[in-house]
Design a protein around this motif. Structure first.
Motif, PDB file in Angstrom:
ATOM      1  N   ARG A  44       1.591 -11.388 -15.048  1.00  0.00           N
ATOM      2  CA  ARG A  44       2.384 -10.410 -17.231  1.00  0.00           C
ATOM      3  C   ARG A  44       1.175  -9.873 -17.395  1.00  0.00           C
ATOM      4  O   ARG A  44       1.250  -9.064 -17.976  1.00  0.00           O
ATOM      5  CB  ARG A  44       3.321 -11.587 -17.590  1.00  0.00           C
ATOM      6  CG  ARG A  44       4.194 -12.502 -17.081  1.00  0.00           C
ATOM      7  CD  ARG A  44       5.270 -10.895 -15.929  1.00  0.00           C
ATOM      8  NE  ARG A  44       5.783  -9.742 -16.821  1.00  0.00           N
ATOM      9  CZ  ARG A  44       6.502  -9.792 -17.262  1.00  0.00           C
ATOM     10  NH1 ARG A  44       7.483 -10.373 -17.683  1.00  0.00           N
ATOM     11  NH2 ARG A  44       7.417  -8.617 -18.495  1.00  0.00           N
ATOM     12  N   GLU A  47      -0.247  -7.359 -16.116  1.00  0.00           N
ATOM     13  CA  GLU A  47       0.604  -5.957 -16.018  1.00  0.00           C
ATOM     14  C   GLU A  47       0.267  -5.230 -17.435  1.00  0.00           C
ATOM     15  O   GLU A  47       0.818  -4.385 -17.508  1.00  0.00           O
ATOM     16  CB  GLU A  47       2.174  -6.540 -15.696  1.00  0.00           C
ATOM     17  CG  GLU A  47       3.046  -5.846 -15.419  1.00  0.00           C
ATOM     18  CD  GLU A  47       4.449  -6.157 -15.936  1.00  0.00           C
ATOM     19  OE1 GLU A  47       4.494  -7.355 -15.613  1.00  0.00           O
ATOM     20  OE2 GLU A  47       5.476  -5.234 -15.755  1.00  0.00           O
ATOM     21  N   GLY A  48       1.083  -6.076 -18.101  1.00  0.00           N
ATOM     22  CA  GLY A  48       0.429  -5.910 -19.564  1.00  0.00           C
ATOM     23  C   GLY A  48      -0.328  -4.994 -20.143  1.00  0.00           C
ATOM     24  O   GLY A  48      -0.356  -3.683 -20.618  1.00  0.00           O
ATOM     25  N   LEU A  51      -0.315  -1.869 -18.871  1.00  0.00           N
ATOM     26  CA  LEU A  51       0.998  -0.583 -19.679  1.00  0.00           C
ATOM     27  C   LEU A  51       0.240  -0.243 -21.251  1.00  0.00           C
ATOM     28  O   LEU A  51       0.395   0.821 -21.172  1.00  0.00           O
ATOM     29  CB  LEU A  51       1.825  -0.973 -19.533  1.00  0.00           C
ATOM     30  CG  LEU A  51       2.877  -1.764 -18.221  1.00  0.00           C
ATOM     31  CD1 LEU A  51       3.892  -2.499 -18.767  1.00  0.00           C
ATOM     32  CD2 LEU A  51       2.800   0.170 -17.930  1.00  0.00           C
ATOM     33  N   LEU A  52      -0.549  -1.321 -21.544  1.00  0.00           N
ATOM     34  CA  LEU A  52      -1.453  -0.756 -23.011  1.00  0.00           C
ATOM     35  C   LEU A  52      -2.871   0.230 -22.755  1.00  0.00           C
ATOM     36  O   LEU A  52      -3.894  -0.321 -22.575  1.00  0.00           O
ATOM     37  CB  LEU A  52      -1.859  -2.120 -23.071  1.00  0.00           C
ATOM     38  CG  LEU A  52      -2.727  -2.389 -24.209  1.00  0.00           C
ATOM     39  CD1 LEU A  52      -1.346  -2.460 -25.386  1.00  0.00           C
ATOM     40  CD2 LEU A  52      -3.338  -4.001 -24.587  1.00  0.00           C
TER      41      LEU A  52
ATOM     42  N   ALA B 107       8.696  -0.722 -17.638  1.00  0.00           N
ATOM     43  CA  ALA B 107       9.708  -1.968 -17.680  1.00  0.00           C
ATOM     44  C   ALA B 107      10.943  -2.077 -18.016  1.00  0.00           C
ATOM     45  O   ALA B 107      10.561  -2.068 -19.745  1.00  0.00           O
ATOM     46  CB  ALA B 107       8.761  -3.088 -16.456  1.00  0.00           C
ATOM     47  N   ASP B 109      11.466  -5.042 -19.694  1.00  0.00           N
ATOM     48  CA  ASP B 109      10.703  -6.127 -21.094  1.00  0.00           C
ATOM     49  C   ASP B 109       9.327  -5.434 -20.956  1.00  0.00           C
ATOM     50  O   ASP B 109       8.612  -6.491 -21.884  1.00  0.00           O
ATOM     51  CB  ASP B 109      11.229  -7.132 -20.711  1.00  0.00           C
ATOM     52  CG  ASP B 109      10.222  -8.171 -19.447  1.00  0.00           C
ATOM     53  OD1 ASP B 109       9.376  -6.575 -18.481  1.00  0.00           O
ATOM     54  OD2 ASP B 109       9.392  -9.597 -19.322  1.00  0.00           O
ATOM     55  N   SER B 110       9.241  -4.272 -20.927  1.00  0.00           N
ATOM     56  CA  SER B 110       7.736  -3.885 -20.889  1.00  0.00           C
ATOM     57  C   SER B 110       6.644  -3.792 -22.767  1.00  0.00           C
ATOM     58  O   SER B 110       6.269  -4.076 -22.574  1.00  0.00           O
ATOM     59  CB  SER B 110       7.621  -2.620 -20.355  1.00  0.00           C
ATOM     60  OG  SER B 110       7.829  -2.727 -18.592  1.00  0.00           O
ATOM     61  N   LEU B 113       6.689  -7.520 -23.617  1.00  0.00           N
ATOM     62  CA  LEU B 113       5.827  -8.173 -23.547  1.00  0.00           C
ATOM     63  C   LEU B 113       4.739  -7.068 -23.679  1.00  0.00           C
ATOM     64  O   LEU B 113       3.395  -8.473 -24.486  1.00  0.00           O
ATOM     65  CB  LEU B 113       5.571  -7.668 -21.834  1.00  0.00           C
ATOM     66  CG  LEU B 113       3.959  -7.709 -21.426  1.00  0.00           C
ATOM     67  CD1 LEU B 113       3.869  -9.168 -20.760  1.00  0.00           C
ATOM     68  CD2 LEU B 113       3.998  -6.963 -19.662  1.00  0.00           C
ATOM     69  N   LEU B 114       4.001  -6.308 -24.047  1.00  0.00           N
ATOM     70  CA  LEU B 114       3.472  -5.390 -24.843  1.00  0.00           C
ATOM     71  C   LEU B 114       3.300  -5.792 -26.631  1.00  0.00           C
ATOM     72  O   LEU B 114       2.285  -5.851 -26.636  1.00  0.00           O
ATOM     73  CB  LEU B 114       3.771  -3.658 -24.700  1.00  0.00           C
ATOM     74  CG  LEU B 114       3.635  -3.296 -23.922  1.00  0.00           C
ATOM     75  CD1 LEU B 114       3.392  -1.242 -24.195  1.00  0.00           C
ATOM     76  CD2 LEU B 114       1.627  -3.551 -23.184  1.00  0.00           C
TER      77      LEU B 114
END
Lengths: 230, 200
Positions: A44, A47-48, A51-52, B107, B109-110, B113-114
């Motif tokens: 995760r 993945e984060g 996206l970050l 997504a 829960d992105s 998550l961030l």
């Protein structure tokens, strides 16, 4: 595989290593819930991180920084100008110092002004014009002080010279007895007091005149003439 | 050290306005990004970024041309952030910063998550956070981070390892985990840039 070797794999994975589990890792994850949790969290996190997005600066931040930097930077002189400045400034300072010293040495000294004579009380009485300038006051005070000193010492000398003759002269090795002196007084006490008063009269007159001169030179402070004249 | 850096610095020292603009443009994103991550406050980050560049141009004459420019710049940024945090600790706490942008399609829960990653980052020690951001977000190699912070490479690796473990622990406690036998569909096959590998 054990927890230690799986942790090494996990760090390599977070360093950008391959996602495929090494041999024996799957069996270890089935048995070890701690490593399984870390593995799931690491996936995760990867993945984060994807996206970050890094926070971007405001569009005008660069311009603001450039203008700020340009405003704060002092204009630098060229190398040649800096060298010239390093040479010229000390030379100019030295020249100014030499010029000042030369002028001081060659300048004609101010002639000594003759000290004004102390005026007689009659002249002082006629001279009713007080010194107007404040600088004259200091000179007047100095002159008055000197006049007081001179008059007082001169008059004191004269008075002492006169009274010196009243004292009996002592002659011979043996001092006269007190009974002899008391028995034949040279003068009465009243006469002696009158003599002393008349002898000291010039001293008191001179002092009075000096104080009057001093107060006369002071700027008016609201006193009337009676107070000024004591 | 690239010749580009050295010539750029020389031009800046001569007062070339275009060179100044180039240097600011080259590093402002990284400096600002680091400041935002370390300070958790966007306005503070802007102020500190301006201070950082002022200090850079004041100290540019003292830069050693035999060393790379980027770590030197980032070292100044880290020091300024550390000083700012010290000053801010004596003032009232600013509004918490949770600003974030999504780089790709989110997504379900992105966003959560961030936020969890942000919160985990905020709980890290300053040194750990600095190393984590420089490595994972800005992609700087260990050597440059070590040069920026003035620490050995081994220390940087240790700090990064601990930072990761703390973040993973928080994600695990908060339930942000993917099952080990089910590869996450969004996760890449380990492309370097996407997984946070340093760019250079």
């Amino acid at each position: 595989m054990n927890c230690r070797s799986f942790n090494v794999y996990l760090q390599k994975r977070l360093d950008g290593g391959p996602r495929e589990l090494p041999a024996g890792a799957a069996e270890h994850l089935r048995d070890c819930t701690a490593c399984a949790g870390l593995h799931g969290a690491a996936e995760r996190l990867v993945e984060g991180l994807r996206l970050l997005a890094p926070p971007g600066p405001p569009s005008d931040l660069g311009d603001r920084i450039v203008s700020l930097v340009s405003r704060k930077r002092r204009p630098r002189l060229s190398l040649r100008a800096r060298r010239r400045r390093r040479t010229v400034i000390p030379l100019a300072v030295a020249a100014c110092l030499l010029l000042a010293i030369g002028i001081r040495l060659q300048w004609p000294s101010r002639p000594v002004e003759p000290r004004p004579q102390v005026q007689a009380p009659g002249d002082l009485a006629r001279n009713d014009q007080p010194p107007s300038a404040a600088s004259g006051l200091r000179e007047s005070v100095v002159e008055a002080r000197e006049a007081v000193v001179a008059l007082t010492s001169r008059t004191a000398d004269e008075a002492v010279g006169r009274t010196r003759g009243w004292l009996p002269r002592v002659s011979g090795p043996v001092a006269p007895k007190a009974e002899d002196l008391l028995g034949a007084p040279a003068r009465t006490l009243r006469g002696t007091a009158a003599g002393v008063t008349s002898g000291l009269a010039p001293v008191t007159d001179s002092a009075r005149r000096a104080v009057g001169l001093f107060l006369r030179d002071l700027p008016p402070m609201g006193f009337d003439d009676e107070h000024r004249g004591l | 050290v690239t010749a580009d850096d050295a010539s750029l610095v020389r031009r800046c020292l001569r007062g070339d306005a275009e060179a100044i603009r180039l240097l600011v443009g080259r590093f402002q994103s990284e400096v600002f990004g680091l400041c935002v991550r370390l300070l958790h406050h966007r306005q503070d980050a802007e102020d500190v970024t301006q201070e950082v560049f002022l200090r850079i141009f004041r100290a540019l004459r003292g830069w050693d041309p035999s060393r790379p420019l980027r770590p030197w710049v980032m070292g100044i940024a880290v020091n300024r952030c550390r000083t700012w945090l010290g000053q801010r600790s004596r003032r009232p706490e600013p509004v918490d910063y949770l600003h974030e942008t999504l780089a790709g399609p989110a997504a379900d829960d992105s966003a959560e998550l961030l936020q969890e990653i942000q919160a985990a980052l905020a709980e890290l020690r300053l040194e750990y956070r600095t190393v984590f951001v420089l490595y994972h977000e800005q992609g700087q190699p260990y050597e440059d981070i070590a040069a920026a912070l003035g620490r050995p490479v081994g220390t940087i690796k240790t700090w990064l390892h601990r930072a990761r473990l703390e973040i993973l622990d928080r994600l695990r406690r908060r339930g942000m985990v993917a099952p080990y036998d089910t590869p996450h569909p969004e996760a890449p096959a380990a492309p370097p840039a996407e997984s946070g590998r340093p760019r250079s």
